[in-house]
Write a protein that holds these residues in place. Structure first.
Motif, PDB file in Angstrom:
ATOM      1  N   THR A 150     -76.734   2.637   4.660  1.00  0.00           N
ATOM      2  CA  THR A 150     -76.608   1.188   4.795  1.00  0.00           C
ATOM      3  C   THR A 150     -77.987   0.537   4.873  1.00  0.00           C
ATOM      4  O   THR A 150     -78.244  -0.485   4.230  1.00  0.00           O
ATOM      5  N   GLU A 151     -78.880   1.142   5.647  1.00  0.00           N
ATOM      6  CA  GLU A 151     -80.236   0.609   5.763  1.00  0.00           C
ATOM      7  C   GLU A 151     -80.947   0.628   4.418  1.00  0.00           C
ATOM      8  O   GLU A 151     -81.615  -0.345   4.032  1.00  0.00           O
ATOM      9  N   GLN A 152     -80.788   1.717   3.658  1.00  0.00           N
ATOM     10  CA  GLN A 152     -81.408   1.807   2.336  1.00  0.00           C
ATOM     11  C   GLN A 152     -80.829   0.770   1.377  1.00  0.00           C
ATOM     12  O   GLN A 152     -81.558   0.190   0.562  1.00  0.00           O
ATOM     13  N   GLU A 153     -79.541   0.517   1.484  1.00  0.00           N
ATOM     14  CA  GLU A 153     -78.924  -0.507   0.628  1.00  0.00           C
ATOM     15  C   GLU A 153     -79.503  -1.876   0.946  1.00  0.00           C
ATOM     16  O   GLU A 153     -79.803  -2.656   0.037  1.00  0.00           O
ATOM     17  N   HIS A 154     -79.702  -2.179   2.241  1.00  0.00           N
ATOM     18  CA  HIS A 154     -80.296  -3.464   2.622  1.00  0.00           C
ATOM     19  C   HIS A 154     -81.725  -3.575   2.103  1.00  0.00           C
ATOM     20  O   HIS A 154     -82.130  -4.627   1.591  1.00  0.00           O
ATOM     21  N   CYS A 155     -82.484  -2.484   2.213  1.00  0.00           N
ATOM     22  CA  CYS A 155     -83.860  -2.491   1.701  1.00  0.00           C
ATOM     23  C   CYS A 155     -83.873  -2.701   0.195  1.00  0.00           C
ATOM     24  O   CYS A 155     -84.700  -3.456  -0.335  1.00  0.00           O
ATOM     25  N   THR A 156     -82.971  -2.055  -0.513  1.00  0.00           N
ATOM     26  CA  THR A 156     -82.902  -2.191  -1.968  1.00  0.00           C
ATOM     27  C   THR A 156     -82.577  -3.634  -2.359  1.00  0.00           C
ATOM     28  O   THR A 156     -83.187  -4.192  -3.271  1.00  0.00           O
ATOM     29  N   VAL A 157     -81.633  -4.238  -1.647  1.00  0.00           N
ATOM     30  CA  VAL A 157     -81.277  -5.628  -1.929  1.00  0.00           C
ATOM     31  C   VAL A 157     -82.478  -6.532  -1.685  1.00  0.00           C
ATOM     32  O   VAL A 157     -82.788  -7.412  -2.497  1.00  0.00           O
ATOM     33  N   ASP A 158     -83.212  -6.295  -0.587  1.00  0.00           N
ATOM     34  CA  ASP A 158     -84.395  -7.093  -0.279  1.00  0.00           C
ATOM     35  C   ASP A 158     -85.462  -6.908  -1.354  1.00  0.00           C
ATOM     36  O   ASP A 158     -86.071  -7.879  -1.809  1.00  0.00           O
ATOM     37  N   HIS A 159     -85.676  -5.672  -1.780  1.00  0.00           N
ATOM     38  CA  HIS A 159     -86.678  -5.418  -2.822  1.00  0.00           C
ATOM     39  C   HIS A 159     -86.289  -6.084  -4.139  1.00  0.00           C
ATOM     40  O   HIS A 159     -87.150  -6.620  -4.840  1.00  0.00           O
ATOM     41  N   ARG A 160     -85.020  -6.037  -4.476  1.00  0.00           N
ATOM     42  CA  ARG A 160     -84.582  -6.701  -5.719  1.00  0.00           C
ATOM     43  C   ARG A 160     -84.800  -8.206  -5.636  1.00  0.00           C
ATOM     44  O   ARG A 160     -85.236  -8.840  -6.601  1.00  0.00           O
ATOM     45  N   ARG A 161     -84.511  -8.790  -4.463  1.00  0.00           N
ATOM     46  CA  ARG A 161     -84.688 -10.229  -4.284  1.00  0.00           C
ATOM     47  C   ARG A 161     -86.162 -10.593  -4.430  1.00  0.00           C
ATOM     48  O   ARG A 161     -86.520 -11.536  -5.140  1.00  0.00           O
ATOM     49  N   ARG A 162     -87.030  -9.811  -3.802  1.00  0.00           N
ATOM     50  CA  ARG A 162     -88.464 -10.071  -3.884  1.00  0.00           C
ATOM     51  C   ARG A 162     -88.971  -9.888  -5.309  1.00  0.00           C
ATOM     52  O   ARG A 162     -89.806 -10.662  -5.793  1.00  0.00           O
ATOM     53  N   LEU A 163     -88.489  -8.867  -6.002  1.00  0.00           N
ATOM     54  CA  LEU A 163     -88.905  -8.628  -7.383  1.00  0.00           C
ATOM     55  C   LEU A 163     -88.469  -9.779  -8.281  1.00  0.00           C
ATOM     56  O   LEU A 163     -89.240 -10.241  -9.133  1.00  0.00           O
ATOM     57  N   ASP A 164     -87.252 -10.280  -8.088  1.00  0.00           N
ATOM     58  CA  ASP A 164     -86.789 -11.422  -8.880  1.00  0.00           C
ATOM     59  C   ASP A 164     -87.674 -12.643  -8.639  1.00  0.00           C
ATOM     60  O   ASP A 164     -88.026 -13.369  -9.578  1.00  0.00           O
ATOM     61  N   ALA A 165     -88.044 -12.877  -7.368  1.00  0.00           N
ATOM     62  CA  ALA A 165     -88.909 -14.018  -7.045  1.00  0.00           C
ATOM     63  C   ALA A 165     -90.279 -13.848  -7.702  1.00  0.00           C
ATOM     64  O   ALA A 165     -90.846 -14.810  -8.242  1.00  0.00           O
ATOM     65  N   LEU A 166     -90.814 -12.628  -7.682  1.00  0.00           N
ATOM     66  CA  LEU A 166     -92.115 -12.386  -8.309  1.00  0.00           C
ATOM     67  C   LEU A 166     -92.050 -12.559  -9.818  1.00  0.00           C
ATOM     68  O   LEU A 166     -92.973 -13.112 -10.430  1.00  0.00           O
ATOM     69  N   GLU A 167     -90.976 -12.093 -10.427  1.00  0.00           N
ATOM     70  CA  GLU A 167     -90.837 -12.261 -11.877  1.00  0.00           C
ATOM     71  C   GLU A 167     -90.741 -13.737 -12.238  1.00  0.00           C
ATOM     72  O   GLU A 167     -91.320 -14.179 -13.232  1.00  0.00           O
ATOM     73  N   GLU A 168     -90.027 -14.503 -11.423  1.00  0.00           N
ATOM     74  CA  GLU A 168     -89.913 -15.934 -11.673  1.00  0.00           C
ATOM     75  C   GLU A 168     -91.285 -16.604 -11.548  1.00  0.00           C
ATOM     76  O   GLU A 168     -91.673 -17.421 -12.382  1.00  0.00           O
ATOM     77  N   GLY A 169     -92.047 -16.236 -10.515  1.00  0.00           N
ATOM     78  CA  GLY A 169     -93.394 -16.777 -10.343  1.00  0.00           C
ATOM     79  C   GLY A 169     -94.310 -16.379 -11.482  1.00  0.00           C
ATOM     80  O   GLY A 169     -95.139 -17.172 -11.945  1.00  0.00           O
ATOM     81  N   LEU A 170     -94.168 -15.143 -11.932  1.00  0.00           N
ATOM     82  CA  LEU A 170     -94.989 -14.661 -13.038  1.00  0.00           C
ATOM     83  C   LEU A 170     -94.695 -15.446 -14.315  1.00  0.00           C
ATOM     84  O   LEU A 170     -95.607 -15.794 -15.063  1.00  0.00           O
ATOM     85  N   GLU A 171     -93.436 -15.750 -14.560  1.00  0.00           N
ATOM     86  CA  GLU A 171     -93.083 -16.542 -15.747  1.00  0.00           C
ATOM     87  C   GLU A 171     -93.689 -17.944 -15.657  1.00  0.00           C
ATOM     88  O   GLU A 171     -94.168 -18.480 -16.656  1.00  0.00           O
ATOM     89  N   LYS A 172     -93.713 -18.522 -14.436  1.00  0.00           N
ATOM     90  CA  LYS A 172     -94.319 -19.834 -14.258  1.00  0.00           C
ATOM     91  C   LYS A 172     -95.818 -19.757 -14.547  1.00  0.00           C
ATOM     92  O   LYS A 172     -96.375 -20.614 -15.241  1.00  0.00           O
TER      93      LYS A 172
END
Length: 163
Positions: free
Chosen positions: A53-75
């Motif tokens: 469960t803890e690993q799933e939460h970490c994975t979700v957090d990492h995916r969210r952060r990666l999506d935010a970084l990709e969006e910033g990178l596109e900007k």
């Protein structure tokens, strides 16, 4: 009829009772160990579920952060494309200004001694050249600052993506 030896019957009876007693004790010990094993496996299973469960939460957090970084990178990429377009657009203007400056320098170098009205015109031309030169410096400074900001943003995105 066969005679039954009382000692033999007693011995068989005691042996049978002893076998049952030993079997009972062995079976009870085995059941206790099995219960303990099952209890330990259940606890390990609960810990494994918690870790999963803890690993799933970490994975979700990492995916969210990666999506935010990709969006910033596109900007940032869009800003870089815009800046590149602006630099491409300004290059011919700067080249034309430099050509005009050279023409004015050549005229000033070749000009014979002039009278008062020609000096006034020459001064006004020099002031115009200086004014245009200052404008060019301001534009180039603005472009350089913007490119420096973009470089810093790209470095931040690179550092964040590396984490």
């Amino acid at each position: 009829m066969a005679s039954v030896n009382p000692l033999r019957a007693l011995r068989a009876s005691v042996a049978a009772r002893l076998v049952r007693l030993i079997d009972y004790r062995v079976n009870e010990r085995i059941r206790g160990e099995i219960r303990g094993d099952i209890h330990r496996l259940g606890a390990q299973d609960e810990r494994a579920d918690e870790r999963l469960t803890e690993q799933e939460h970490c994975t979700v957090d990492h995916r969210r952060r990666l999506d935010a970084l990709e969006e910033g990178l596109e900007k940032v990429r869009g800003d870089l494309r815009w800046t590149t377009g602006e630099v491409e657009r300004l290059i011919p203007h700067v080249a034309a200004q430099e050509a005009r400056l050279e023409d004015l320098r050549a005229k000033l170098a070749l000009a014979p001694p002039a009278g008062k009205p020609q000096l006034v015109e020459a001064r006004s031309l020099i002031e115009e050249v200086q004014r245009q030169h200052a404008q060019i410096r301001v534009r180039l400074t603005g472009i350089a600052r913007y490119e420096e900001r973009l470089r810093k943003l790209e470095e931040q995105v690179g550092v964040s993506a590396g984490e």
